[in-house]
Design a protein around this motif. Structure first.
Motif, PDB file in Angstrom:
ATOM      1  N   GLU A   1     -16.450  -2.485   3.211  1.00 41.77           N
ATOM      2  CA  GLU A   1     -16.200  -3.900   2.887  1.00 41.77           C
ATOM      3  C   GLU A   1     -17.181  -4.397   1.816  1.00 41.77           C
ATOM      4  O   GLU A   1     -16.788  -5.143   0.915  1.00 41.77           O
ATOM      5  CB  GLU A   1     -16.287  -4.754   4.155  1.00 41.77           C
ATOM      6  CG  GLU A   1     -15.136  -4.482   5.115  1.00 41.77           C
ATOM      7  CD  GLU A   1     -15.061  -5.482   6.267  1.00 41.77           C
ATOM      8  OE1 GLU A   1     -15.841  -6.467   6.270  1.00 41.77           O
ATOM      9  OE2 GLU A   1     -14.216  -5.271   7.164  1.00 41.77           O
TER      10      GLU A   1
ATOM     11  N   ALA B   1     -15.983  -3.149  -1.480  1.00 39.98           N
ATOM     12  CA  ALA B   1     -14.818  -3.907  -1.965  1.00 39.98           C
ATOM     13  C   ALA B   1     -15.255  -5.262  -2.527  1.00 39.98           C
ATOM     14  O   ALA B   1     -14.845  -5.667  -3.619  1.00 39.98           O
ATOM     15  CB  ALA B   1     -13.809  -4.095  -0.834  1.00 39.98           C
TER      16      ALA B   1
ATOM     17  N   GLN C   1      -9.574  -3.696  -1.805  1.00 45.23           N
ATOM     18  CA  GLN C   1      -9.014  -3.625  -0.448  1.00 45.23           C
ATOM     19  C   GLN C   1      -9.932  -2.705   0.346  1.00 45.23           C
ATOM     20  O   GLN C   1     -10.369  -1.682  -0.186  1.00 45.23           O
ATOM     21  CB  GLN C   1      -7.612  -3.022  -0.536  1.00 45.23           C
ATOM     22  CG  GLN C   1      -6.851  -2.884   0.766  1.00 45.23           C
ATOM     23  CD  GLN C   1      -5.589  -2.040   0.596  1.00 45.23           C
ATOM     24  OE1 GLN C   1      -5.674  -0.832   0.456  1.00 45.23           O
ATOM     25  NE2 GLN C   1      -4.440  -2.678   0.590  1.00 45.23           N
ATOM     26  N   ALA C   2     -10.292  -3.079   1.562  1.00 43.78           N
ATOM     27  CA  ALA C   2     -11.092  -2.189   2.407  1.00 43.78           C
ATOM     28  C   ALA C   2     -10.600  -2.278   3.836  1.00 43.78           C
ATOM     29  O   ALA C   2     -10.238  -3.356   4.310  1.00 43.78           O
ATOM     30  CB  ALA C   2     -12.571  -2.568   2.340  1.00 43.78           C
ATOM     31  N   PHE C   3     -10.574  -1.122   4.503  1.00 43.98           N
ATOM     32  CA  PHE C   3     -10.113  -1.122   5.899  1.00 43.98           C
ATOM     33  C   PHE C   3     -10.650   0.089   6.629  1.00 43.98           C
ATOM     34  O   PHE C   3     -10.927   1.121   6.015  1.00 43.98           O
ATOM     35  CB  PHE C   3      -8.578  -1.162   5.969  1.00 43.98           C
ATOM     36  CG  PHE C   3      -7.873  -0.084   5.194  1.00 43.98           C
ATOM     37  CD1 PHE C   3      -7.700  -0.196   3.820  1.00 43.98           C
ATOM     38  CD2 PHE C   3      -7.384   1.042   5.828  1.00 43.98           C
ATOM     39  CE1 PHE C   3      -7.048   0.799   3.093  1.00 43.98           C
ATOM     40  CE2 PHE C   3      -6.718   2.042   5.116  1.00 43.98           C
ATOM     41  CZ  PHE C   3      -6.557   1.917   3.744  1.00 43.98           C
ATOM     42  N   PRO C   4     -10.814  -0.044   7.945  1.00 45.47           N
ATOM     43  CA  PRO C   4     -11.261   1.096   8.731  1.00 45.47           C
ATOM     44  C   PRO C   4     -10.089   2.021   9.051  1.00 45.47           C
ATOM     45  O   PRO C   4      -8.938   1.610   8.950  1.00 45.47           O
ATOM     46  CB  PRO C   4     -11.779   0.451  10.015  1.00 45.47           C
ATOM     47  CG  PRO C   4     -11.012  -0.812  10.142  1.00 45.47           C
ATOM     48  CD  PRO C   4     -10.638  -1.255   8.745  1.00 45.47           C
TER      49      PRO C   4
ATOM     50  N   PHE D   1      -7.707   3.056  11.489  1.00 49.53           N
ATOM     51  CA  PHE D   1      -7.318   2.178  12.572  1.00 49.53           C
ATOM     52  C   PHE D   1      -7.465   2.858  13.921  1.00 49.53           C
ATOM     53  O   PHE D   1      -6.787   3.837  14.191  1.00 49.53           O
ATOM     54  CB  PHE D   1      -5.879   1.728  12.368  1.00 49.53           C
ATOM     55  CG  PHE D   1      -5.654   1.125  11.009  1.00 49.53           C
ATOM     56  CD1 PHE D   1      -6.517   0.155  10.504  1.00 49.53           C
ATOM     57  CD2 PHE D   1      -4.595   1.534  10.231  1.00 49.53           C
ATOM     58  CE1 PHE D   1      -6.308  -0.397   9.264  1.00 49.53           C
ATOM     59  CE2 PHE D   1      -4.381   0.982   8.977  1.00 49.53           C
ATOM     60  CZ  PHE D   1      -5.235   0.018   8.493  1.00 49.53           C
TER      61      PHE D   1
ATOM     62  N   GLN E   1      -3.295   4.958   4.681  1.00 52.42           N
ATOM     63  CA  GLN E   1      -4.629   5.531   4.637  1.00 52.42           C
ATOM     64  C   GLN E   1      -4.828   6.297   3.329  1.00 52.42           C
ATOM     65  O   GLN E   1      -3.872   6.755   2.717  1.00 52.42           O
ATOM     66  CB  GLN E   1      -4.826   6.463   5.828  1.00 52.42           C
ATOM     67  CG  GLN E   1      -4.967   5.672   7.126  1.00 52.42           C
ATOM     68  CD  GLN E   1      -4.832   6.534   8.343  1.00 52.42           C
ATOM     69  OE1 GLN E   1      -5.162   7.712   8.312  1.00 52.42           O
ATOM     70  NE2 GLN E   1      -4.356   5.952   9.420  1.00 52.42           N
TER      71      GLN E   1
END
Lengths: 383, 177
Positions: free
Chosen positions: B19, B22, B33-36, B38, B63
């Motif tokens: 994050e 980003a 865009q940043a995401f773990p 899931f 992903q």
């Protein structure tokens, strides 16, 4: 102001800007961080609302019905099993014509137990009388909440709204989001002034009374009329929103459909990936398009028909399954529109959908092996 | 579009790192865009997080399978996870290690003793901001200034100041090595 935030945060910011007066939530799993952000806003004095922590989702929506019944703006949020537990009262909220707005993080239903994304939870509430709007990204999550209050509170509608955001894929992803000014939102969405039935000690009345067979059908018919009328109200609110905030919405979004031979029809975050794939394929000369269904209820059958009528064939992508008949969106489109369509079930319980999956769906739709077959995308073969 | 994959263990701050990266790219004028990965997070379990950076709005939502860069926060993860999986041909790997890692492939890799720097400056072995400083030094994807500013915003007060210093030290170590 543009900030890099998650869809949960974006949705909570929208709620803050919409100034609801009562927020009942069950703050425990499967709740999202939406309720945490709202608790902070209220505690910090950024939002003047009664924040009620209740003992279950059934109580959360019940408290929302009670609060809305006194004529105040109300919000609640939930996800998956929590929405399922609300089921009984969802019908009451709609039948009592409470303009509640709810955020729902779309996640799979148990069993098998899963915490990941699909849309079975909200799709399973489709007959409750709630409007349902599916967001593609965090910006839409924010924009839809602000518009939903204006749509739900319209005297020609008076039905609750559910804003559906894909669990994890949107709820846990940060990206740039334009957060509007409070002044602009206040002008767009003034304080709710109920004109219809609501509880006021100065003018007592009964709500939710026992209804014998002489009246029940009329009450249900009124809801059907309201849901139909909502389509025009949504369009009007979309236009007003665009004038103030510059972002354009409709019941559906038509992405490169005009000359498309193959059109994919889908809802929610998967539409972003589909758009990227379509742009790639268009560069290679393939005539493909996407019809994004934003409003699942009211069901925009005319808009869908106009978008797909010239396509050779369409593919409908469902993140849900109605056993023995297939994807719900597919079946509703087939019931209303005479169109050659292929059905794809995908992404259940968080199964990732890659660009290759989308390309294969397009290939399969172009050359269907047998009509009316339901394809489960990425299903593992039996070992 | 540039895609970055973080590998770490639960509790090491991989998600926060994704994050911060980003948000830093956004400060540099890029979309992000940043995401773990899931799923439920457990302390110590292998975790992944992802960042996408581009000049245009990012619509893709799956992903990261073919990263341009891989950032490894914990050397021991190499025994459990194929961190090179899907790495692009000219991709780079940045790893928290005292030693140069031989990946047995024609891959450009950087190592930095991030744990040492973190213990020295922060007093705790949390390496996420250190690794971002090193990443800014190893690539032109993001500026060190933006990483430092975002770090200060993410961790207000003294902790932020210390982390910003750790970013600076790691940046210089890799940049001028």
């Amino acid at each position: 102001m543009i900030k890099v935030i998650s869809a949960n945060r974006a949705l909570a910011e929208a709620v803050r800007l919409a100034r609801p007066q009562v927020i009942p939530v069950y703050p425990i799993t499967p709740q999202t961080s939406i309720s945490e952000y709202l608790a902070s806003f209220v505690a910090d004095g950024d939002l003047k609302a009664e924040y009620i922590r209740v003992e279950s989702e059934h109580s959360a929506i019940s408290a929302a019905v009670g609060a809305s019944g006194t004529g105040v703006r109300t919000f609640t949020a939930t996800s998956s099993q929590g929405l399922a537990l609300m089921h009984e009262i969802l019908f009451a909220a709609a039948g009592l014509r409470n303009p509640i707005v709810m955020g729902n993080a779309n996640r799979a239903l148990s069993a098998p137990l899963s915490i990941w994304n699909d849309q079975q939870d909200s799709i399973s509430q489709r007959d409750s009388g709630w409007m349902q709007f599916f967001a593609e990204n965090a910006q839409e999550a924010l924009d839809f909440v602000i518009q939903a209050y204006k749509i739900s509170e319209n005297k020609d509608v008076l039905l609750p709204s559910m804003i559906c955001i894909d669990g994890f894929i949107l709820t846990h992803t940060v990206e740039p989001v334009n957060i509007p000014d409070q002044e602009d939102v206040d002008n767009f969405l003034p304080t709710y002034q109920p004109k219809h039935a609501y509880l006021d000690p100065k003018d007592p009345m009964s709500l939710g009374t026992f209804t014998d067979p002489d009246y029940y059908m009329e009450a249900r018919y009124d809801m059907e009329v309201a849901m139909e009328r909502a389509k025009e109200v949504i369009r009007t609110v979309n236009k007003e929103f665009e004038e103030v905030f510059g972002r354009k919405y409709d019941l559906v979004e038509n992405y490169r459909c005009e000359d498309a031979e193959i059109i994919l029809v889908a809802m929610g975050s998967i539409c972003g990936t589909i758009k990227a794939v379509i742009d790639d394929l268009r560069e290679k000369g393939e005539k493909v398009g996407l019809l994004k269904v934003i409003a699942f209820r009211p069901f925009p059958q005319e808009d869908i028909y106009q978008a797909v009528k010239n396509a050779h064939r369409i593919a409908v992508l469902d993140k849900n399954i109605s056993f023995s008949i297939g994807g719900v969106l597919y079946n509703e489109i087939k019931a209303k529109i005479d169109v050659d369509a292929s059905s794809f079930i995908l992404g259940l319980g968080g199964r990732d959908v890659s660009p290759e999956d989308i390309i294969n769906i397009i290939k399969q739709t172009r050359n269907p092996t047998e009509p009316d077959v339901i394809t489960w995308v990425g299903l593992k073969e039996e070992e | 579009m540039i895609e970055i994959r973080f590998h770490g263990r639960g509790g090491q701050g991989a998600v926060t790192a994704a994050e911060i990266l980003a948000k830093s790219a956004f400060k540099d004028g890029k979309y992000c865009q940043a995401f773990p990965f899931f799923g439920p997070e457990r302390k110590g379990a292998p975790v992944m997080a992802f960042t996408r950076i581009a000049d245009d709005p990012i619509r893709r939502r799956y992903q990261v399978y073919n990263p341009d860069y891989v950032i490894v926060l914990d050397e021991t993860i190499l025994e459990a996870v194929d961190v090179l999986s899907g790495l692009k041909e000219k991709g780079k790997v940045l790893i928290n290690s005292k030693n140069e890692i031989d990946f047995n492939k024609n891959i450009e890799s950087y190592n930095i003793d991030a744990t040492g720097i973190a213990l020295d400056i922060l007093g705790v072995p949390i390496v996420n901001t250190v690794m971002l400083g090193a990443f800014a030094g190893a690539t032109n994807v993001v500026t060190a200034d933006s990483i430092i500013n975002t770090t200060k915003e993410t961790f207000p007060g003294k902790i932020g100041e210390k982390n910003a210093k750790a970013v600076q030290v790691a940046y210089e170590k890799i940049k001028y090595r």
